[in-house]
Design an enzyme around this catalytic site. Structure first.
Site, short mmCIF file in Angstrom:
data_model
loop_
_atom_site.label_atom_id
_atom_site.label_comp_id
_atom_site.label_asym_id
_atom_site.label_seq_id
_atom_site.Cartn_x
_atom_site.Cartn_y
_atom_site.Cartn_z
N ALA A 47 42.86 34.57 33.03
CA ALA A 47 43.81 35.61 32.64
C ALA A 47 43.70 36.84 33.53
CB ALA A 47 43.56 36.00 31.18
N LYS A 48 42.58 36.99 34.23
CA LYS A 48 42.35 38.19 35.03
C LYS A 48 43.27 38.27 36.25
CE LYS A 48 39.02 39.83 32.46
NZ LYS A 48 39.17 41.08 31.69
#
Length: 346
Positions: A47-48
């Site tokens: 998700a980063k």
């Protein structure tokens, strides 16, 4: 050109629009429908990617970043990988301060992506000069013209998920989502996603996941920072020994703490039953789903989305390594016999 080639110009165009996958076997005993927002489908496998691209492009838009600039960040591994990936495409130098708690796999991946990596002791206070927070600050001061992402205290972290993850989940569930479950570290993912979803429907319950040894759950409940809550734990990218301003505690309804051991086994369970090779933090998120279900939080009408933030390849030397699991006291001989499927022919 009559038949244009269907291709992306670079990997950054693959960020976002990750799939929603129904969870079947792991949620058989729970009422309601359960779905995983599987962030490993991002090109950096977590998700980063979303925050790395958003924060860097905002810095470019404001003229802060220029060709050849240096980007500095603190990371447990995933954010660092994403920043290194974006830096490669955009031509920036990348320096990362990494917690020694990060798996060797993550550290090797960061090096492989061309980043300069500084490994810092994990179990020191946030204001210790050896902590990865303080090392990143020092590196920022030493490198003229650099920018420090500072994801824990950067509102663009939250904004990235407000603009992408939240709208995606709302659209993918056709507005039917009743519960969001997400891990809380910097708080950007859960806060940004929750803020968007609650604007669409204030009745949506946002259920956070915290670690034993972290201060977040108690701070959410009391608004007091309790130093006595802090002690070493193994899960990466979950919980904190400080209060990140990227976390909007007002949009989170409650927190559930999960253990290192149960989270590790849950990651393995998801991989074996759902065919989704997930990371340690994803195991923690699913363990929280189980604990919330056991408390009777869900009913037959519940539509639950749990965010699986990263990929299992980041944890081959930890969660998916029998020796590491055994060394932590997580794997008994009986469990190992059940889980083992390797047979050596002599």
């Amino acid at each position: 050109m009559e038949n244009p080639i269907q291709a992306y110009s670079n990997v950054l165009q693959l960020i976002g629009n990750t799939p929603l996958v129904e969870l079947n076997k792991t949620c058989l005993d729970f009422p309601g429908q359960f779905y995983a927002k599987w962030e490993a489908f991002n090109p950096g496998h977590s998700a980063k990617d979303r925050i790395a691209l958003h924060i860097i492009e905002e810095a470019e838009r404001k003229g802060i970043l220029k060709e050849g600039s240096t980007i500095i960040e603190t990371t447990s591994g995933n954010t660092g990988f994403s920043i290194a990936m974006v830096s490669i495409i955009k031509g920036y130098r990348c320096i990362l301060a990494v917690s020694s708690k990060s798996s060797p796999d993550k550290i090797d991946m960061l090096k492989s992506m061309g980043a300069e990596v500084h490994v810092c002791p994990a179990h020191v206070s946030a204001d210790d000069p050896r902590s990865y927070y303080e090392v990143a600050k020092r590196l920022h001061q030493e490198n003229e013209g650099s920018i420090y992402i500072n994801q824990y205290f950067n509102q663009l972290n939250t904004e990235a998920h407000y603009r992408s993850t939240g709208p995606e989940i709302w659209e993918q569930t056709k507005g039917q989502i009743t519960h969001l479950i997400a891990c809380s570290g910097t708080g950007g993912t859960i806060s940004g996603t929750a803020r968007f979803l609650k604007e669409q429907n204030p009745e949506i319950q946002v259920l956070g996941v915290d670690a034993y040894g972290s201060v977040l759950k108690k701070f959410h409940e009391t608004k007091e920072f309790d130093q006595n809550e802090i002690y070493p734990y193994r899960i990466e990218g979950l919980g904190k020994n400080l209060i990140p301003t990227a976390t909007d505690f007002d949009v989170i309804d409650r927190y559930m703490k999960v253990t290192d051991e149960e989270s590790a086994h849950m990651a393995r369970t998801i991989s074996r039953t759902e065919g989704m090779f997930v990371g340690y933090t994803s195991g923690a998120a699913m363990q929280a789903v189980k604990q919330y279900a056991e408390e009777g939080v869900f009913d037959q009408n519940s539509v639950v989305v749990v965010i699986f933030p990263d990929h299992g390849s980041r944890y081959m030397s930890k969660v998916y390594n029998d020796e590491w699991m055994r060394s932590q006291g997580f794997l008994t001989e009986k469990e190992e016999a059940v889980e083992s499927s390797i047979h050596y022919v002599k």
